[in-house]
Design a protein around this motif. Structure first.
Motif, PDB file in Angstrom:
ATOM      1  N   GLY A 142       0.624  -1.407  -0.160  1.00 40.73           N
ATOM      2  CA  GLY A 142       0.098  -0.158   0.091  1.00 40.73           C
ATOM      3  C   GLY A 142       0.904   1.324   0.163  1.00 40.73           C
ATOM      4  N   VAL A 143       1.898   1.241   0.727  1.00 42.47           N
ATOM      5  CA  VAL A 143       2.782   2.483   0.886  1.00 42.47           C
ATOM      6  C   VAL A 143       3.587   2.274  -0.486  1.00 42.47           C
ATOM      7  CG1 VAL A 143       4.713   3.465   1.934  1.00 42.47           C
ATOM      8  CG2 VAL A 143       3.044   2.559   3.348  1.00 42.47           C
ATOM      9  N   THR A 144       3.857   3.188  -1.140  1.00 43.16           N
ATOM     10  CA  THR A 144       4.351   3.134  -2.497  1.00 43.16           C
ATOM     11  C   THR A 144       6.054   3.400  -2.585  1.00 43.16           C
ATOM     12  OG1 THR A 144       4.293   5.576  -3.071  1.00 43.16           O
ATOM     13  CG2 THR A 144       2.410   4.269  -3.638  1.00 43.16           C
ATOM     14  N   LYS A 145       6.657   2.761  -3.417  1.00 41.21           N
ATOM     15  CA  LYS A 145       8.231   2.722  -3.208  1.00 41.21           C
ATOM     16  C   LYS A 145       8.420   4.282  -3.542  1.00 41.21           C
ATOM     17  CE  LYS A 145      11.928   0.084  -5.214  1.00 41.21           C
ATOM     18  NZ  LYS A 145      12.425  -0.842  -6.224  1.00 41.21           N
ATOM     19  N   ARG A 146       7.680   4.934  -4.443  1.00 41.81           N
ATOM     20  CA  ARG A 146       8.016   6.406  -4.846  1.00 41.81           C
ATOM     21  C   ARG A 146       7.763   7.113  -3.531  1.00 41.81           C
ATOM     22  NH1 ARG A 146       3.617  10.093  -6.812  1.00 41.81           N
ATOM     23  NH2 ARG A 146       2.793   8.368  -5.653  1.00 41.81           N
ATOM     24  N   PHE A 147       6.782   7.006  -2.753  1.00 41.36           N
ATOM     25  CA  PHE A 147       6.820   7.629  -1.549  1.00 41.36           C
ATOM     26  C   PHE A 147       8.154   7.490  -0.509  1.00 41.36           C
ATOM     27  CE2 PHE A 147       5.937   7.165   3.206  1.00 41.36           C
ATOM     28  CZ  PHE A 147       5.728   8.412   3.696  1.00 41.36           C
ATOM     29  N   LEU A 148       8.461   6.292  -0.523  1.00 42.24           N
ATOM     30  CA  LEU A 148       9.583   5.791   0.586  1.00 42.24           C
ATOM     31  C   LEU A 148      10.980   6.359  -0.107  1.00 42.24           C
ATOM     32  CD1 LEU A 148       8.917   1.964   1.022  1.00 42.24           C
ATOM     33  CD2 LEU A 148       8.683   3.610   2.691  1.00 42.24           C
ATOM     34  N   TYR A 149      11.116   6.570  -1.572  1.00 38.40           N
ATOM     35  CA  TYR A 149      12.219   6.881  -2.228  1.00 38.40           C
ATOM     36  C   TYR A 149      12.453   8.622  -1.796  1.00 38.40           C
ATOM     37  CZ  TYR A 149      16.599   7.654  -4.664  1.00 38.40           C
ATOM     38  OH  TYR A 149      17.610   7.874  -5.094  1.00 38.40           O
ATOM     39  N   ASN A 150      11.227   9.228  -1.793  1.00 38.35           N
ATOM     40  CA  ASN A 150      11.220  10.288  -1.557  1.00 38.35           C
ATOM     41  C   ASN A 150      11.408  10.776   0.109  1.00 38.35           C
ATOM     42  OD1 ASN A 150      10.399  13.140  -2.271  1.00 38.35           O
ATOM     43  ND2 ASN A 150       8.264  13.018  -1.422  1.00 38.35           N
ATOM     44  N   GLU A 151      11.115   9.822   0.852  1.00 37.01           N
ATOM     45  CA  GLU A 151      11.342  10.092   1.972  1.00 37.01           C
ATOM     46  C   GLU A 151      12.899   9.689   2.463  1.00 37.01           C
ATOM     47  OE1 GLU A 151       9.732  10.309   5.614  1.00 37.01           O
ATOM     48  OE2 GLU A 151       8.831  11.579   4.136  1.00 37.01           O
ATOM     49  N   TYR A 152      13.262   9.056   1.524  1.00 41.03           N
ATOM     50  CA  TYR A 152      14.742   8.824   1.728  1.00 41.03           C
ATOM     51  C   TYR A 152      15.580  10.164   1.288  1.00 41.03           C
ATOM     52  CZ  TYR A 152      19.327   6.399   1.201  1.00 41.03           C
ATOM     53  OH  TYR A 152      20.561   5.805   1.411  1.00 41.03           O
ATOM     54  N   LYS A 153      15.137  10.695   0.343  1.00 38.92           N
ATOM     55  CA  LYS A 153      15.704  11.952  -0.118  1.00 38.92           C
ATOM     56  C   LYS A 153      15.624  13.215   0.942  1.00 38.92           C
ATOM     57  CE  LYS A 153      13.634  12.291  -4.270  1.00 38.92           C
ATOM     58  NZ  LYS A 153      13.364  12.816  -5.513  1.00 38.92           N
ATOM     59  N   ARG A 154      14.316  13.279   1.503  1.00 41.51           N
ATOM     60  CA  ARG A 154      13.958  14.113   2.648  1.00 41.51           C
ATOM     61  C   ARG A 154      15.087  13.782   3.825  1.00 41.51           C
ATOM     62  NH1 ARG A 154       8.778  16.969   2.521  1.00 41.51           N
ATOM     63  NH2 ARG A 154       8.943  17.143   4.641  1.00 41.51           N
ATOM     64  N   ALA A 155      15.268  12.739   4.199  1.00 42.38           N
ATOM     65  CA  ALA A 155      16.136  12.170   5.096  1.00 42.38           C
ATOM     66  C   ALA A 155      17.554  12.697   4.829  1.00 42.38           C
ATOM     67  CB  ALA A 155      16.169  10.653   5.132  1.00 42.38           C
ATOM     68  N   LYS A 156      18.024  12.596   3.569  1.00 44.37           N
ATOM     69  CA  LYS A 156      19.144  13.130   3.219  1.00 44.37           C
ATOM     70  C   LYS A 156      19.511  14.427   3.459  1.00 44.37           C
ATOM     71  CE  LYS A 156      20.179   9.869  -0.136  1.00 44.37           C
ATOM     72  NZ  LYS A 156      21.033   8.941  -1.190  1.00 44.37           N
ATOM     73  N   SER A 157      18.365  15.404   3.175  1.00 40.12           N
ATOM     74  CA  SER A 157      18.572  16.657   3.363  1.00 40.12           C
ATOM     75  C   SER A 157      18.046  17.336   4.544  1.00 40.12           C
ATOM     76  CB  SER A 157      17.720  17.355   2.127  1.00 40.12           C
ATOM     77  OG  SER A 157      16.202  16.782   2.018  1.00 40.12           O
ATOM     78  N   GLU A 158      17.729  16.012   5.794  1.00 44.90           N
ATOM     79  CA  GLU A 158      17.493  16.673   7.097  1.00 44.90           C
ATOM     80  C   GLU A 158      16.179  16.986   7.007  1.00 44.90           C
ATOM     81  OE1 GLU A 158      21.020  18.372   8.505  1.00 44.90           O
ATOM     82  OE2 GLU A 158      22.259  17.120   7.662  1.00 44.90           O
ATOM     83  N   LYS A 159      15.237  16.669   6.222  1.00 44.18           N
ATOM     84  CA  LYS A 159      13.802  17.324   6.329  1.00 44.18           C
ATOM     85  C   LYS A 159      13.111  16.570   7.358  1.00 44.18           C
ATOM     86  CE  LYS A 159      13.442  19.778   2.088  1.00 44.18           C
ATOM     87  NZ  LYS A 159      13.266  19.540   0.664  1.00 44.18           N
ATOM     88  N   VAL A 160      12.236  16.935   8.219  1.00 45.77           N
ATOM     89  CA  VAL A 160      11.302  16.358   8.861  1.00 45.77           C
ATOM     90  C   VAL A 160       9.998  16.087   8.358  1.00 45.77           C
ATOM     91  CG1 VAL A 160       9.848  16.340  11.097  1.00 45.77           C
ATOM     92  CG2 VAL A 160      12.232  16.643  10.933  1.00 45.77           C
ATOM     93  N   THR A 161       9.192  14.980   8.346  1.00 51.63           N
ATOM     94  CA  THR A 161       8.196  14.662   7.409  1.00 51.63           C
ATOM     95  C   THR A 161       6.917  14.715   8.745  1.00 51.63           C
ATOM     96  OG1 THR A 161       8.929  13.439   5.814  1.00 51.63           O
ATOM     97  CG2 THR A 161       6.716  13.066   6.539  1.00 51.63           C
ATOM     98  N   PRO A 162       5.975  15.368   8.805  1.00 52.91           N
ATOM     99  CA  PRO A 162       4.973  15.527   9.723  1.00 52.91           C
ATOM    100  C   PRO A 162       4.126  13.995   9.811  1.00 52.91           C
ATOM    101  CG  PRO A 162       4.025  16.742   7.737  1.00 52.91           C
ATOM    102  CD  PRO A 162       5.627  16.386   7.520  1.00 52.91           C
ATOM    103  N   ASN A 163       3.608  14.027  10.874  1.00 52.42           N
ATOM    104  CA  ASN A 163       2.936  12.696  11.231  1.00 52.42           C
ATOM    105  C   ASN A 163       1.779  12.344  10.425  1.00 52.42           C
ATOM    106  OD1 ASN A 163       0.810  13.151  13.170  1.00 52.42           O
ATOM    107  ND2 ASN A 163       2.128  13.465  14.661  1.00 52.42           N
ATOM    108  N   CYS A 164       0.950  11.497  10.366  1.00 45.78           N
ATOM    109  CA  CYS A 164      -0.390  11.241   9.586  1.00 45.78           C
ATOM    110  C   CYS A 164      -1.491  12.195  10.080  1.00 45.78           C
ATOM    111  CB  CYS A 164      -0.867   9.757   9.879  1.00 45.78           C
ATOM    112  SG  CYS A 164       0.318   8.718   9.227  1.00 45.78           S
ATOM    113  N   ARG A 165      -1.476  12.420  11.496  1.00 43.49           N
ATOM    114  CA  ARG A 165      -2.505  13.275  12.067  1.00 43.49           C
ATOM    115  C   ARG A 165      -2.236  14.756  11.620  1.00 43.49           C
ATOM    116  NH1 ARG A 165      -3.435   9.868  16.902  1.00 43.49           N
ATOM    117  NH2 ARG A 165      -5.121   8.405  16.223  1.00 43.49           N
TER     118      ARG A 165
END
Lengths: 632, 277
Positions: free
Chosen positions: A577-600
């Protein structure tokens, strides 16, 4: 009276004979003459560990609700009995009927952690079932795997007929119905597998072929049978609020690791920590209703007689009715001698109030899991816990009388520097200093800080699935460095440093992201004598290395390599259900030290919304947006 | 109030050790909604004590536990309630509310009372003592010879030393059949116990029976003053025969626990009735 599979002489010779006799409180007893399907559920570790597992209790309950099915249990015989069974050629048996497992229709094995893989082979071999699925005949049980490790089942694919990917509540009934029908129609094992492979969530490895490129990465993963799907979709129970809960769990005679009622309050997690596989694969987050949980608590305490109840979830502080639930439990059961065991809560005023009511402050400790030593690295892994929050929580706890703190960290996280590692030492020191800010007469002796580190293992279906993992040499160097840094702190005598073995993590890394070629290594390691690898006293690293060498498999290929965006992963055929595209995007955000908000706070479109429920469809979505998102 | 509960332990439950039996009953009482008294503090536990813990591998018709309750119903109701939540291998057969002691007197717990115990020791099928001992008759002859010795010396090993002990005085009764056993027992039981009643009201024994029929009833000293395990008697018997001891050959079954009163013995459950009268 029940007959036992083992003689008195054997049972009185082995350690803890209660592991093998069954007959526990709430054990299911059925008349075999009225049964069509015999299912043996296995947790491939020792009895006390396996009996503590909630998932098996849920499945045991669901399968036994069927009048045509008798679900029994088996656990790994401990090494003492293992040896006796081999010498005397005694087939492994199920606890309930004490009948050989090989006579069953199904052997279901739950896969909770990678380091149990050799134990699976032990179960098969002692059961006298062929270890490789390809060698099994119409006489052998269908061997089916489930649980978190099925999200990359490839390293053990050769040993299983079927994997079930998703939550057991959903498709097991269909699996059994088809089996019964096939049996009636006299169909073969292969015909059954073909039919069942068309059920959502079912993966039959034999129907798929893998081709590798010259550089050892995967060239293609395609089905070899037109009847089966290209992708296997994870199954989720979307009606969790009031769905199956085993209100009469089994109660062992000997003390199990979890000697208490376990109440699963929710599944999934809204946080999105980037290292956490559970937080990704169990999406979307779904809560059970408060009223239902209250009812379950009553019934389970009554049916088991346990003197303790504990809440289970990935992040309890995020359960929307936690306060009501916890205060209910304290008021309702606290006076009746029932201990309330609290999961790791975000340390705030509520948590401290509750803890002071249910624990002896002098004996208990408060726990934080910052996971990384610096704010920079905590941003990389999306762990929204700040130093400010930790120090404030610790300060409040010290004021209330606590003087023990446990801290959990990981080393080897992507982008980690020595500065980040030093942060672990300095954060531990700052907490110690916070304690000594209290006036002397308010202190409760010396402060006691336990700082534990484990080594980061990249897992499939996380944003770090592309990431390189440290080698054990790198780990050891970091560990040594941290040891030195802790020794430089003023309050070093108050800080106790614990660490995990690096070697175990290296293997875990290979199994987590391995492919089908690893099956042979596991087989050879088992034949060389590896068993109970998760038990440090039985872990034989040199034999494992020998097995890798025998097969010409290079650990560095699986662990110490940054994967490219295009690489086909062994687990890509699974749709969580969770897409590879989302995961890769998260990986990129990780490398640029960007926090992602939680689901709520804000939906990031991970893909889990397609399941049509849970947190993705909460009505007061916007209102909770402002809630502070730090957890301890 | 204090209660004394007598229960049987049999079948596969012989593999459950004493500490686990304690935990088992604590949970059973909760399932049965028994109104136990709890100790104070952050980890409260039920106040209870067991008499003469049974070793792993042994079965029993007479296990005793004393518990403190805040309230309770009639004994037969309590027995039914508790048995309703027990699993195969455990069965409560007696429940007594202990009389309140006089002022300045303390209740003596079952644990501290025990002076002796009766056991039925049976040869399990599939085992053989020797080629010359193949029937109960052969066995009786050999065992009587064993008991006729002036003394029976065994070496008791403790952590620090080895000590030669004469166990013969610690064996107070030897019988080879149920009738013989009852007959001998009636001579040593306290006069307050009506012997025929005692045997009649005793529920069906849960002792395992074996086809070979080789068995011996033993009464041995038990408790804190002197303690002799029936297994040690059998070990000494094998030594007397010049044979290697077979530790798994016998099933040991406890029949009763006693306390001493006026030079006679009294089953623990009956003791409470006259304790403070």
């Amino acid at each position: 009276m029940r007959k036992l599979a083992l003689s008195d002489e054997i049972l009185l010779t082995v350690e803890k004979p209660a592991r093998y006799i069954g007959g526990e409180v709430n054990m299911q007893v059925k008349n075999l003459d009225e049964i069509d399907i015999r299912f043996c559920m296995c947790f491939p570790d020792v009895y006390e560990i396996g009996m503590s597992h909630l998932g098996i209790q849920i499945l045991y309950d669901i399968l036994n609700r069927r009048n045509d099915t008798y679900c029994e249990r088996v656990y790994s015989p401990w090494v003492d009995l293992d040896q006796i069974m081999r010498e005397k050629n005694i087939p492994l048996f199920a606890l309930e009927s004490q009948d050989p497992v090989k006579n069953f229709d199904f052997l279901g094995i739950t896969l909770q952690y990678e380091m149990c893989y050799t134990n699976i082979l032990q179960i098969l071999e002692l059961s006298q079932i062929p270890i490789y699925a390809k060698d099994r005949t119409e006489e052998d049980p269908i061997v089916i795997g489930g649980g978190p490790c099925t999200y990359n089942p490839e390293p053990i694919a050769d040993f299983f007929d079927i994997f079930y990917i998703g939550e057991g509540e959903v498709a097991y009934n269909e699996l059994l119905d088809i089996y019964k029908q096939c049996k009636k129609e006299g169909k073969t094992r292969k015909e059954y597998l073909e039919q069942v492979a068309q059920v959502r969530g079912i993966y039959v490895p034999a129907f798929y072929d893998v081709k590798y490129k010259e550089d050892n990465t995967i060239e293609s993963f395609v089905k070899n049978n037109p009847l089966v799907p290209d992708k296997v979709k994870k199954q989720v129970d979307m009606d969790l609020s009031e769905s199956f809960y085993p209100t009469k769990p089994l109660v062992p005679f000997i003390k199990a690791t979890q000697d208490r009622v376990v109440l699963e309050i929710q599944r999934g997690c809204i946080r999105g920590c980037r290292f956490c596989q559970a937080g990704m694969i169990y999406r979307p987050n779904r809560e059970r209703s408060l009223e239902y949980l209250k009812k379950c608590a009553y019934e389970m305490l009554r049916s088991t007689g346990h003197e303790e109840i504990s809440l289970s979830s990935l992040s309890s502080s995020d359960y929307s009715q936690l306060q009501e639930l916890v205060y209910f439990l304290i008021e309702e059961f606290g006076s009746k001698g029932v201990n309330i065991s609290l999961p790791s809560l975000r340390i705030d005023a509520f948590a401290l109030d509750v803890m002071s009511k249910v624990q002896d402050i002098k004996k208990s400790s408060i726990t934080f899991a910052p996971e990384a030593g610096s704010q920079r690295l905590r941003d990389v892994i999306n762990k929204g816990l700040t130093e400010e929050v930790i120090l404030e929580g610790a300060g409040k706890a010290f004021q209330s009388g606590w003087n023990r703190v446990k801290l959990y960290f990981m080393m080897g996280l992507p982008t980690e520097t020595f500065e980040d590692i030093e942060g672990i030492a300095t954060l531990s020191e700052k907490i110690a200093r916070k304690y000594y800010e209290l006036p002397k007469d308010q202190r409760n002796g010396k402060v006691n800080i336990v700082t534990s580190t484990s080594f980061f293992v990249p897992k499939p279906f996380t944003p770090f699935q592309w990431s390189r993992m440290d080698t054990s040499e790198e780990y050891l160097e970091k560990q040594k460095y941290l040891r030195e840094k802790i020794n430089e702190q003023r309050n070093r005598k108050s800080i106790k440093f614990n660490w995990h073995e690096a070697e175990l993590s290296v293997l875990e890394g290979v199994f987590a992201r391995g492919d089908r070629r690893i099956s042979k290594v596991i087989y050879d390691a088992y034949k060389l004598g590896c068993l109970y690898d998760s038990w440090s006293e039985h872990f034989k690293y040199d034999l494992w290395m020998q097995a890798f060498q025998m097969n010409g498999i290079d650990i560095a290929f699986y662990n110490s390599r940054e994967r490219s965006e295009e690489e086909i992963f062994p687990w890509d055929f699974i749709d969580t259900g969770v897409t590879k595209r989302f995961l890769y995007n998260e990986y990129k955000r990780a490398k640029s030290e960007k926090v992602t908000p939680n689901c709520r706070q804000n939906c990031m479109g991970c893909g889990a919304k397609l399941f049509g429920g849970g947190v993705c469809f909460e009505e007061d979505f916007g209102q909770t947006m402002m809630e502070v998102s730090h957890e301890g | 109030m204090k209660v004394r509960i007598k229960f049987q332990k049999y079948g596969a439950m012989k593999f459950i050790g004493h500490l686990d039996v304690m935990r088992y009953f604590q949970k059973a009482f909760r399932r049965a909604n028994v109104d136990n008294e709890y100790s104070k503090g952050f980890s409260p536990h039920q106040i209870m004590s067991f008499a003469a813990p049974l070793g792993v591998g042994l079965t029993s018709d007479a296990e005793y536990l004393d518990a403190s309750l805040l309230s309770c119903e009639a004994p037969e109701v309590m027995i039914e309630k508790i048995n309703g939540v027990l699993t195969e291998g455990f069965r409560v057969i007696d429940f007594r509310i202990l009389k309140e002691p006089e002022v300045n007197q303390k209740i003596i717990h079952a644990m501290a009372l025990v002076s002796s115990a009766d056991y039925l020791v049976s040869l399990k099928d599939g085992y053989s003592i020797s080629e010359t001992i193949q029937s109960q008759e052969d066995f009786i002859k050999a065992f009587e010879g064993f008991m006729k010795q002036a003394e029976i010396i065994i070496t008791k090993k403790t952590k620090k030393s080895e000590q030669a002990v004469d166990i013969k005085p610690m064996i107070s009764l030897v019988a080879f059949s149920q009738e013989d056993y009852q007959d001998k027992l009636s001579k040593v039981l306290h006069e307050t116990v009506k012997v025929p009643d005692y045997f009649e009201k005793n529920p069906e024994s849960k002792a395992d029976l074996y086809d070979n029929g080789i068995k011996v009833f033993l009464q041995v000293d038990t408790g804190s003053v002197a303690n002799l395990k029936p297994e040690l008697v059998m070990e000494a018997f094998f030594e007397y025969l010049g044979l290697a001891y077979q530790p798994f050959a016998f099933q040991v079954h406890r029949l009763e626990l006693y306390t001493r009163l006026d030079g006679k013995i009294l089953p623990l459950d009956l003791y409470s009735d006259i304790q403070y009268s």
